[in-house]
Design a protein around this motif. Structure first.
Motif, PDB file in Angstrom:
ATOM      1  N   HIS A 170       2.041   2.147  -3.420  1.00 37.81           N
ATOM      2  CA  HIS A 170       1.023   2.864  -4.209  1.00 37.81           C
ATOM      3  C   HIS A 170       0.960   4.333  -3.823  1.00 37.81           C
ATOM      4  N   LYS A 171       1.216   4.617  -2.547  1.00 39.77           N
ATOM      5  CA  LYS A 171       1.256   6.025  -2.116  1.00 39.77           C
ATOM      6  C   LYS A 171       2.381   6.747  -2.855  1.00 39.77           C
ATOM      7  N   GLU A 181      -8.725   3.714  -9.986  1.00 42.94           N
ATOM      8  CA  GLU A 181      -7.396   3.384 -10.516  1.00 42.94           C
ATOM      9  C   GLU A 181      -7.017   4.381 -11.619  1.00 42.94           C
ATOM     10  N   ARG A 196      -3.268   2.432  -7.319  1.00 47.86           N
ATOM     11  CA  ARG A 196      -4.489   1.862  -6.752  1.00 47.86           C
ATOM     12  C   ARG A 196      -4.516   2.177  -5.259  1.00 47.86           C
ATOM     13  N   LEU A 197      -5.280   3.223  -4.950  1.00 43.48           N
ATOM     14  CA  LEU A 197      -5.391   3.679  -3.564  1.00 43.48           C
ATOM     15  C   LEU A 197      -6.848   3.546  -3.138  1.00 43.48           C
ATOM     16  N   ASN A 198      -7.065   3.446  -1.824  1.00 43.68           N
ATOM     17  CA  ASN A 198      -8.449   3.387  -1.326  1.00 43.68           C
ATOM     18  C   ASN A 198      -9.212   4.625  -1.753  1.00 43.68           C
ATOM     19  N   GLN A 199     -10.419   4.448  -2.132  1.00 48.36           N
ATOM     20  CA  GLN A 199     -11.349   5.545  -2.423  1.00 48.36           C
ATOM     21  C   GLN A 199     -10.973   6.417  -3.625  1.00 48.36           C
ATOM     22  N   ALA A 218       0.850  -1.200   0.000  1.00 50.13           N
ATOM     23  CA  ALA A 218       0.000   0.000   0.000  1.00 50.13           C
ATOM     24  C   ALA A 218       0.885   1.249   0.000  1.00 50.13           C
TER      25      ALA A 218
END
Ligand SMILES: NC(=O)c1ccc[n+]([C@@H]2O[C@H](COP(=O)([O-])OP(=O)(O)OC[C@H]3O[C@@H](n4cnc5c(N)ncnc54)[C@H](OP(=O)(O)O)[C@@H]3O)[C@@H](O)[C@H]2O)c1
Ligand SMILES: [Zn+2]
Length: 360
Positions: free
Chosen positions: A184-185, A216, A210-213, A181
């Protein structure tokens, strides 16, 4: 109040700045807030190049003239040149801000400290250097670009406790979910991502964010370093066939077959043909010409080895898992000679990230 007393306010300003994470290129991320009678009354951040700067946004959001004695806290020294949106020093003086608390000094040597002088001459009380390191760290990409007019090339690798980058089985899980994760940040932070042809063929990465909320999306450029055009062996690779393929750039050189450009065009991807004898220098020049201020190079080991040997990497992210791969390990990258300037260490579950500028 002395400088440490302003740290909680500066932490909030940093949070605001991060709301522009990866979206302000070629500008820096900046956050600002206004305090009256000990209370935060307005906040702002720089959302995108061409849009108001953080200081201006905080003043706009306040929607009225600040009260006498108002304090502004900002993560970066206010700009003092006209630029696209007018000098922030002028706006601060006009608004009657009495005191300004700043994190980082303008990294551009031509401007550094100028904003402070202008504000002080106008009677604004300036406190500089509050959480300076954190404020500088926020803008590693911008700082490098503005000082050198060349992109920040950052390498990233995940290694097992015994230094392997892959498993013989081909499984891609060197580190855990929290470290993934975090990758991705960082993908989101850089305007471009790069891999070597080996990684493109073995792992078939999408190199999207691909991050939360957040739906993509692709960075501006997805570079594949591929002098022999090996990726064409498999036109169904994500990078050559997905909905973001116009962002894919095959980076090859002057020795590549004449039809490289045509083959790329046929698949709807771009082609950069670089000078064989000054390959990475030419890559930097191509990036600079397109205002690509930073490239996150995700390996694999062969590409990173070449970049390190030629002293072309400016920054490095090393994720280390506590697990040794032993006999199952494959693809080692020797990082014994890697030294960081101002190393930052962070934990992601049982994995450790060490990151920082490279000291050659
Ligand atoms: N642990 C991790 O973080 C991580 C990350 C990525 C990959 N991996 C693993 O690493 C393995 C693939 O590694 P790899 O080393 O084979 O692949 P790689 O580094 O992705 O690609 C190597 C290729 O890049 C090309 N290249 C283009 N320009 C180059 C230049 N100037 N200098 C050097 N190479 C250049 C070379 O092919 P040409 O000579 O044809 O141009 C070279 O064969 C896979 O198993 C993958 O799973 C691990
Ligand atoms: Zn400004």
């Amino acid at each position: 109040m002395d400088a440490p007393a302003y740290e909680p306010l500066m932490r909030r300003a940093l949070e605001l700045a991060r709301q522009g994470w990866g979206r302000t290129h070629p500008n820096p991320m900046v956050g600002a807030l206004i305090v009256e009678d000990g209370r935060v009354v307005a906040e702002g951040f720089h959302a995108k190049a061409g849009q108001p700067h953080a200081e201006a946004m905080a003043l706009i959001n306040l929607g009225r003239r600040p009260k006498p004695g108002a304090l502004m806290v900002v993560t970066l020294e206010p700009c003092s040149t006209q630029g696209r949106t007018g000098a922030c020093t002028e706006k601060i003086i006009k608004a009657g801000i009495s005191k300004l608390v700043v994190g980082a000094t303008d990294p551009n040597p031509a401007h550094a400290g100028k904003g402070f002088s202008i504000l002080r001459v106008a009677g604004v009380d300036v406190v500089a250097g509050v959480l300076e390191r954190e404020c500088e760290d926020l803008n590693s990409v911008f700082n490098h670009w503005i000082q050198r007019q060349t992109p920040l090339l950052a390498g990233k690798i995940a290694v097992s406790a015994d230094g392997f980058c892959a498993r013989k089985t081909g499984a891609r899980d060197v580190t855990g979910a929290l470290a993934h994760a975090d990758v991705h940040k960082w993908r989101a932070c850089f305007p471009a991502i790069a891999v070597g042809s080996g990684t493109a063929l073995t792992d078939n990465p999408a190199l999207t964010v691909r991050l939360n909320q957040v739906p993509e999306y692709s960075p501006r450029a997805r570079f594949v370093f591929d002098r022999k055009l090996r990726v064409f062996q498999n036109p169904s690779l994500c990078l050559l066939s997905d909905g973001f393929r116009e962002h894919t750039v095959i980076v090859t050189d002057t020795a590549a077959p004449k039809d490289a450009e045509q083959r790329c065009a046929a698949l709807g991807v771009q082609c950069w043909r670089l000078d064989k004898n000054h390959f990475f220098e030419d890559f930097r020049a191509h990036c600079a010409a397109q205002e690509i201020t930073g490239v996150y190079c995700e390996g694999g080991p062969a590409l990173l080895k070449a970049l390190l040997e030629q002293k072309q990497l400016d920054y490095f992210f090393r994720y280390t898992s506590p697990e040794p791969f032993g006999e199952n390990g494959a693809a080692k990258l020797n990082l014994n000679t890697l030294h960081f300037k101002n190393e930052i260490t962070e934990k992601f579950g049982s994995d450790t990230l060490q990151r920082g500028k490279i000291f050659y």
